[in-house]
Design an enzyme around this catalytic site. Structure first.
Site, PDB file in Angstrom:
ATOM      1  N   TRP A 185      24.741  45.623 -16.704  1.00 49.17           N
ATOM      2  CA  TRP A 185      24.494  44.803 -17.889  1.00 49.17           C
ATOM      3  C   TRP A 185      24.191  45.714 -19.080  1.00 49.17           C
ATOM      4  O   TRP A 185      23.452  46.686 -18.937  1.00 49.17           O
ATOM      5  CB  TRP A 185      23.303  43.865 -17.613  1.00 49.17           C
ATOM      6  CG  TRP A 185      22.942  43.024 -18.793  1.00 49.17           C
ATOM      7  CD1 TRP A 185      23.691  42.057 -19.367  1.00 49.17           C
ATOM      8  CD2 TRP A 185      21.732  43.099 -19.555  1.00 49.17           C
ATOM      9  NE1 TRP A 185      23.034  41.524 -20.452  1.00 49.17           N
ATOM     10  CE2 TRP A 185      21.826  42.149 -20.587  1.00 49.17           C
ATOM     11  CE3 TRP A 185      20.574  43.886 -19.480  1.00 49.17           C
ATOM     12  CZ2 TRP A 185      20.815  41.946 -21.534  1.00 49.17           C
ATOM     13  CZ3 TRP A 185      19.569  43.691 -20.409  1.00 49.17           C
ATOM     14  CH2 TRP A 185      19.704  42.729 -21.422  1.00 49.17           C
ATOM     15  N   ASP A 353      23.557  28.944 -26.298  1.00 54.98           N
ATOM     16  CA  ASP A 353      22.647  28.341 -25.321  1.00 54.98           C
ATOM     17  C   ASP A 353      21.542  27.497 -25.994  1.00 54.98           C
ATOM     18  O   ASP A 353      21.154  27.780 -27.115  1.00 54.98           O
ATOM     19  CB  ASP A 353      22.005  29.500 -24.536  1.00 54.98           C
ATOM     20  CG  ASP A 353      21.425  29.072 -23.223  1.00 54.98           C
ATOM     21  OD1 ASP A 353      21.377  27.858 -22.972  1.00 54.98           O
ATOM     22  OD2 ASP A 353      21.030  29.949 -22.446  1.00 54.98           O
ATOM     23  N   TRP A 463      32.259  30.230 -22.216  1.00 55.52           N
ATOM     24  CA  TRP A 463      31.969  29.891 -20.815  1.00 55.52           C
ATOM     25  C   TRP A 463      31.191  31.054 -20.213  1.00 55.52           C
ATOM     26  O   TRP A 463      31.769  32.085 -19.888  1.00 55.52           O
ATOM     27  CB  TRP A 463      33.283  29.669 -20.073  1.00 55.52           C
ATOM     28  CG  TRP A 463      33.163  29.219 -18.645  1.00 55.52           C
ATOM     29  CD1 TRP A 463      32.734  29.962 -17.582  1.00 55.52           C
ATOM     30  CD2 TRP A 463      33.501  27.928 -18.127  1.00 55.52           C
ATOM     31  NE1 TRP A 463      32.779  29.217 -16.435  1.00 55.52           N
ATOM     32  CE2 TRP A 463      33.255  27.957 -16.739  1.00 55.52           C
ATOM     33  CE3 TRP A 463      33.993  26.755 -18.687  1.00 55.52           C
ATOM     34  CZ2 TRP A 463      33.498  26.860 -15.918  1.00 55.52           C
ATOM     35  CZ3 TRP A 463      34.227  25.668 -17.867  1.00 55.52           C
ATOM     36  CH2 TRP A 463      33.978  25.723 -16.498  1.00 55.52           C
ATOM     37  N   ASP A 464      29.883  30.839 -20.077  1.00 56.82           N
ATOM     38  CA  ASP A 464      29.015  31.921 -19.629  1.00 56.82           C
ATOM     39  C   ASP A 464      28.791  31.814 -18.123  1.00 56.82           C
ATOM     40  O   ASP A 464      29.011  30.753 -17.519  1.00 56.82           O
ATOM     41  CB  ASP A 464      27.681  31.785 -20.380  1.00 56.82           C
ATOM     42  CG  ASP A 464      26.906  33.077 -20.479  1.00 56.82           C
ATOM     43  OD1 ASP A 464      27.292  34.055 -19.806  1.00 56.82           O
ATOM     44  OD2 ASP A 464      25.905  33.104 -21.215  1.00 56.82           O
ATOM     45  N   MET A 465      28.337  32.877 -17.496  1.00 56.30           N
ATOM     46  CA  MET A 465      28.002  32.857 -16.073  1.00 56.30           C
ATOM     47  C   MET A 465      27.103  34.069 -15.811  1.00 56.30           C
ATOM     48  O   MET A 465      27.557  35.193 -15.837  1.00 56.30           O
ATOM     49  CB  MET A 465      29.286  32.960 -15.234  1.00 56.30           C
ATOM     50  CG  MET A 465      29.100  32.482 -13.817  1.00 56.30           C
ATOM     51  SD  MET A 465      28.186  33.631 -12.825  1.00 56.30           S
ATOM     52  CE  MET A 465      29.404  34.883 -12.554  1.00 56.30           C
ATOM     53  N   ASN A 466      25.820  33.765 -15.624  1.00 59.87           N
ATOM     54  CA  ASN A 466      24.847  34.858 -15.574  1.00 59.87           C
ATOM     55  C   ASN A 466      24.288  35.141 -14.185  1.00 59.87           C
ATOM     56  O   ASN A 466      23.304  35.842 -14.046  1.00 59.87           O
ATOM     57  CB  ASN A 466      23.684  34.531 -16.524  1.00 59.87           C
ATOM     58  CG  ASN A 466      24.154  34.478 -17.956  1.00 59.87           C
ATOM     59  OD1 ASN A 466      24.543  35.489 -18.518  1.00 59.87           O
ATOM     60  ND2 ASN A 466      24.160  33.288 -18.538  1.00 59.87           N
ATOM     61  N   CYS A 502      32.514  34.814 -20.438  1.00 59.33           N
ATOM     62  CA  CYS A 502      31.386  35.725 -20.624  1.00 59.33           C
ATOM     63  C   CYS A 502      30.606  35.712 -19.328  1.00 59.33           C
ATOM     64  O   CYS A 502      30.543  34.690 -18.646  1.00 59.33           O
ATOM     65  CB  CYS A 502      30.535  35.174 -21.769  1.00 59.33           C
ATOM     66  SG  CYS A 502      28.889  35.872 -21.907  1.00 59.33           S
ATOM     67  N   ASP A 524      26.785  42.248 -23.776  1.00 61.22           N
ATOM     68  CA  ASP A 524      25.624  41.783 -24.545  1.00 61.22           C
ATOM     69  C   ASP A 524      25.083  42.928 -25.383  1.00 61.22           C
ATOM     70  O   ASP A 524      24.174  42.741 -26.186  1.00 61.22           O
ATOM     71  CB  ASP A 524      24.522  41.278 -23.596  1.00 61.22           C
ATOM     72  CG  ASP A 524      24.776  39.836 -23.172  1.00 61.22           C
ATOM     73  OD1 ASP A 524      25.724  39.231 -23.692  1.00 61.22           O
ATOM     74  OD2 ASP A 524      24.019  39.340 -22.317  1.00 61.22           O
TER      75      ASP A 524
HETATM   76  C1  DGJ Z   1      24.319  35.684 -21.821  1.00 59.08           C
HETATM   77  C2  DGJ Z   1      25.436  35.908 -22.810  1.00 59.08           C
HETATM   78  O1  DGJ Z   1      26.067  37.113 -22.546  1.00 59.08           O
HETATM   79  C3  DGJ Z   1      24.859  35.861 -24.218  1.00 59.08           C
HETATM   80  O2  DGJ Z   1      25.844  36.154 -25.153  1.00 59.08           O
HETATM   81  C4  DGJ Z   1      24.268  34.499 -24.453  1.00 59.08           C
HETATM   82  O3  DGJ Z   1      25.273  33.526 -24.448  1.00 59.08           O
HETATM   83  C5  DGJ Z   1      23.217  34.200 -23.394  1.00 59.08           C
HETATM   84  N1  DGJ Z   1      23.719  34.393 -22.063  1.00 59.08           N
HETATM   85  C6  DGJ Z   1      22.713  32.804 -23.530  1.00 59.08           C
HETATM   86  O4  DGJ Z   1      21.820  32.483 -22.538  1.00 59.08           O
END
Ligand code: DGJ
Length: 754
Positions: A185, A353, A463-466, A502, A524
């Site tokens: 990250w 978000d 479209w995020d995915m963390n 993302c 990020d």
């Molecule tokens: C992680 C993304 O990479 C960021 O750009 C942002 O959208 C945050 N999540 C929001 O929680």
């Protein structure tokens, strides 16, 4: 064109060719991947093996020794190199060539994996084993790439467990180095280059997704290859899940390359009559160095991976509220940001978000889709209407694949989340993954995301995915197929909605996602200096049209670095320009500077997004160029400057040597506060370096940095155009570059000659 003669198969066009043959014993012998050649060249490529090495095994009565270059290899037949396939069978299957089929198009993958599209020809090689199994090797020829995939069919009466199944295997000759891209990250795309040795190098992701730890793309290059010369091959996989590549040199000097889904935790039970299809592996080749390889890869991605609707379609300059607001916003705050964004020249306003459920931090709300009426009393459509009145399109953030335990969705359907069997909840960013292999979960996501897009007349989705997870285990591949199903159902009927994927930045930057989302949020890490490195490394394998790149605030939140606004803009130009900080903080001169940046980008947007991209020679720092139709734009980026600097030059490429070009550097402004106490030497009054006068001047006044203008032939410019001297403290001259650390310049090179 596909040519077949005396059991030799050749796929060729003017750029590349791929050649192999069927041996007398029914094995597939690799002959060539590279320059365009003729089918009668077979003899020049085939390895001559004489009486062979000792201590090698092979099937009795067969002539073909198992240490030769191959296209596929069956277990238990004397080939001790990496095997492309493993089945849970006591007796390994021996596959032999039986027939082929030709198609003048791509052949559809049936299981839902995305694939390259557009003009192509395909060759299907069918191999069978005596125990009723068949293997179908698909070779598809595109203008600058060859793709390969394998399909395994179980024609027995029982079930077979597939434990490992690669998309492609190829043995090539030569001395090559491998470059892989590793990271984490906010530290994506760190290149690692090594000689290919006998123990081999594995490039693998096991986080459930393609991951920033090990991007699936890699390169093989001759040891002395440069940006413009030498053989370089680029490899990638059209897949977003766990991937695996191994590149290994044999004692005989052959390099085996296998690419496919990672076998770690992989397990696929294949019933009778069923088939297993692998993702498509991509290969490009160039004898014109890394630059030539990148150009071929960029072309392939822009024309055959990116969704059709977005081919060569310009992407909007966007404002994203995330780094400026995080979870803390109201409709009126958003509208005041939007007004400013519009004034600057942005075209799209993206609400990130925090707009739904109890999502006031990353601890709650994920999984819910009810609009938070405290923040958005008029809902999505109300916000969109106001943005529309300002002349801005509306973009919206989603993270549909994950759920917070503190959410209505989780309270209602705890069983939809992927958990371990000991009852211990293992969270990542306070989230669990939803099980996308379940149809009801997919339906829930498709219905809710589609409804929000339609209600809010959303023209862009982030479209995020963390949440990556090794808990997916053997269901990881099913999850990815579920994800593709969801994406296809939401965006298939809405091709004009621009999707930017993302995953905590660039944690899922791969060709599988690019088949649905024409662009990906690269990292990020929005620090311009770090971003310059990340974008530069991405450029080896991905075109600029795929790279989301935003200007953010200084001092930067991750590095505390203070980078000039000019450099923050200049690096974002080499990607998809956006702005991501609180615009209320802008001073009048910064507002003006950003207006100029956006106007400049729009003027050259087609070049930045779709022009020919080149990495340029630079004595220090990083230099890149985009070009097309008589215009080139080059950037030169520095990190720490040195005292008593030498003369510097810019080395543009791809110009017509005979034509005369005009070079003009983009106008840049300098903040007077940067000069601190030095101002005393040039001002008639005595001022305090950090006093109110200087600080106020910094908000409303900027000094012009030196401009470079030059008219010369392409030949002269490509030999190296001299740049203005740098400031070094010995005096002031308006013709000097004055920027200091983390400075950069952009040069526009145009010709009127046709
Ligand atoms: C992680 C993304 O990479 C960021 O750009 C942002 O959208 C945050 N999540 C929001 O929680």
């Amino acid at each position: 064109m596909i040519q077949i003669k005396n059991n030799v198969f050749l796929l060729k066009n003017e750029n590349i060719s791929y050649m192999f043959r069927v041996t007398k014993d029914g094995n597939l012998e690799h002959l060539h991947f590279g320059a365009s050649v003729e089918i009668d060249d077979e003899d020049a490529f085939a390895v001559r093996y004489g009486v062979g090495w000792g201590s090698t095994g092979g099937p009795e009565g067969e002539e073909f020794p198992m240490y030769l270059p191959m296209e596929w290899s069956s277990l238990g037949r004397g080939d001790y190199r990496e095997s492309p396939m493993e089945l849970d069978q006591e007796i390994p299957a021996a596959f032999k060539y039986t027939s082929y089929k030709e198609y003048d198009h791509t052949v559809a993958i049936e299981c839902g994996l995305p694939q390259a599209h557009g003009d192509a020809e395909t060759l299907e090689i069918i191999m069978t084993s005596p125990s009723q199994m068949s293997l179908h090797l698909f070779y598809t020829l595109f203008d600058t790439a060859v793709t390969r995939r394998a399909v395994f069919r179980n024609e027995t009466r029982g079930s077979i467990n597939v434990e490992k199944m690669m998309s492609s295997m190829m043995d090539i000759q030569g001395d090559y180095e491998i470059t892989t891209y590793n990271g984490a990250w906010i530290a994506e795309m760190q290149p690692y280059r090594a000689k290919v040795g006998m123990s081999g190098i594995v490039n693998e992701s096991t986080t459930g997704f393609s991951s920033a730890l090990h991007n699936p793309g890699f390169m093989l290059s001759e040891p002395d290859a440069t940006e413009t010369d030498g053989v370089v091959m680029g490899f990638n996989l059209i897949y977003s899940g766990n991937h695996y590549s191994r590149v290994q040199r044999s004692n005989e000097g052959l390099i085996r390359i296998v690419q496919g889904i990672s076998p770690v935790s992989f397990d696929w039970l294949l019933g009778p009559g069923k088939q297993f299809e692998t993702p498509e592996a991509v290969m490009v080749w160039s004898a014109s160095g890394f630059g030539g390889m990148s150009e071929n890869m960029h072309r392939f991605i822009n024309e055959h991976i990116i969704p059709q609707y977005w081919h060569n379609r310009e992407r909007p300059v966007l404002y994203n509220d995330w780094e400026g607001c995080m979870f803390d916003f109201t409709e009126s705050k958003l509208i005041s940001l939007a007004k400013k964004a519009k004034e600057l020249g942005c075209e799209l306003f993206v609400l990130d978000d925090g707009w739904f459920g109890e999502r006031n931090s990353d601890k709650a709300g994920l999984g819910d889709y009810n609009v938070n009426k405290k923040k958005l009393p008029n809902g999505l459509s109300g916000l969109q209407k106001k943005l529309g009145d300002l002349g801005l399109d509306f973009g919206l953030w989603f993270e549909p694949e994950a759920v917070n335990p503190d959410s209505d969705l989780f309270r209602k359907h705890p069983d939809w989340a992927i958990q371990s069997d000991d009852g211990v909840t293992v969270l990542g960013r306070n989230e669990l993954l939803l099980d996308l292999s379940l149809p009801e979960v997919r339906d829930y996501i498709v219905e809710n995301v589609s409804r929000c897009i339609d209600e809010g007349k959303v023209s862009y989705v982030k479209w995020d995915m963390n949440r990556h997870s090794t808990a997916l285990g053997a269901s990881a591949h099913r999850y990815i197929l579920g994800l593709y199903d969801v994406l296809r159902r939401i965006f298939g009927p809405r091709p004009e909605v621009l999707l930017e994927s993302c995953s905590s930045g660039g944690n899922r930057f791969d060709l599988g996602m690019l088949c649905f989302s024409p662009q990906i949020w690269a990292s990020d890490n929005t620090d311009a200096v770090e971003r310059c490195r990340i974008q530069y490394q991405l450029s080896y394998l991905y075109p600029l049209s795929t790279i989301g790149a935003h200007v953010s605030a200084t001092p930067h939140s991750q590095t505390l670095r203070d980078t000039p606004l000019s450099t923050r803009g200049n690096i974002s130009f080499f990607g998809l320009l956006g702005y991501e900080f609180d615009l209320a903080d802008l001073t009048p001169v910064e507002t003006d500077e950003i207006k100029n940046q956006i106007a400049f980008y729009k003027k050259y947007r087609n070049l930045f997004q779709f022009g020919s991209f080149r990495r340029l020679k630079a004595a220090e720092g990083i230099s890149m160029q985009v070009s097309g139709d008589g215009t080139a734009v080059a950037g030169l980026f520095h990190e720490l400057v040195h005292a008593a600097p030498g003369y510097e030059r810019l080395y543009p490429r791809g110009l017509d040597p005979k034509k005369v070009y005009s070079v003009l550097s983009r106008r840049q402004l300098l903040n007077a506060t940067k000069f601190g106490g030095l101002l005393r030497h040039v001002l008639p009054i005595r001022v305090k370096p950090d006093g109110a006068v200087v600080r106020t001047a910094g908000k409303i006044y900027r000094m012009n940095d030196a401009v470079r203008e030059c008219d010369a032939t392409g030949a002269a410019l490509m030999s190296g155009m001299s740049l203005n001297a740098r400031f070094m403290g010995t005096g002031y001259d308006p013709g000097m570059r004055m920027q200091g650390d983390f400075s950069s310049n952009i040069y526009v090179i145009t010709t009127e000659e046709t």
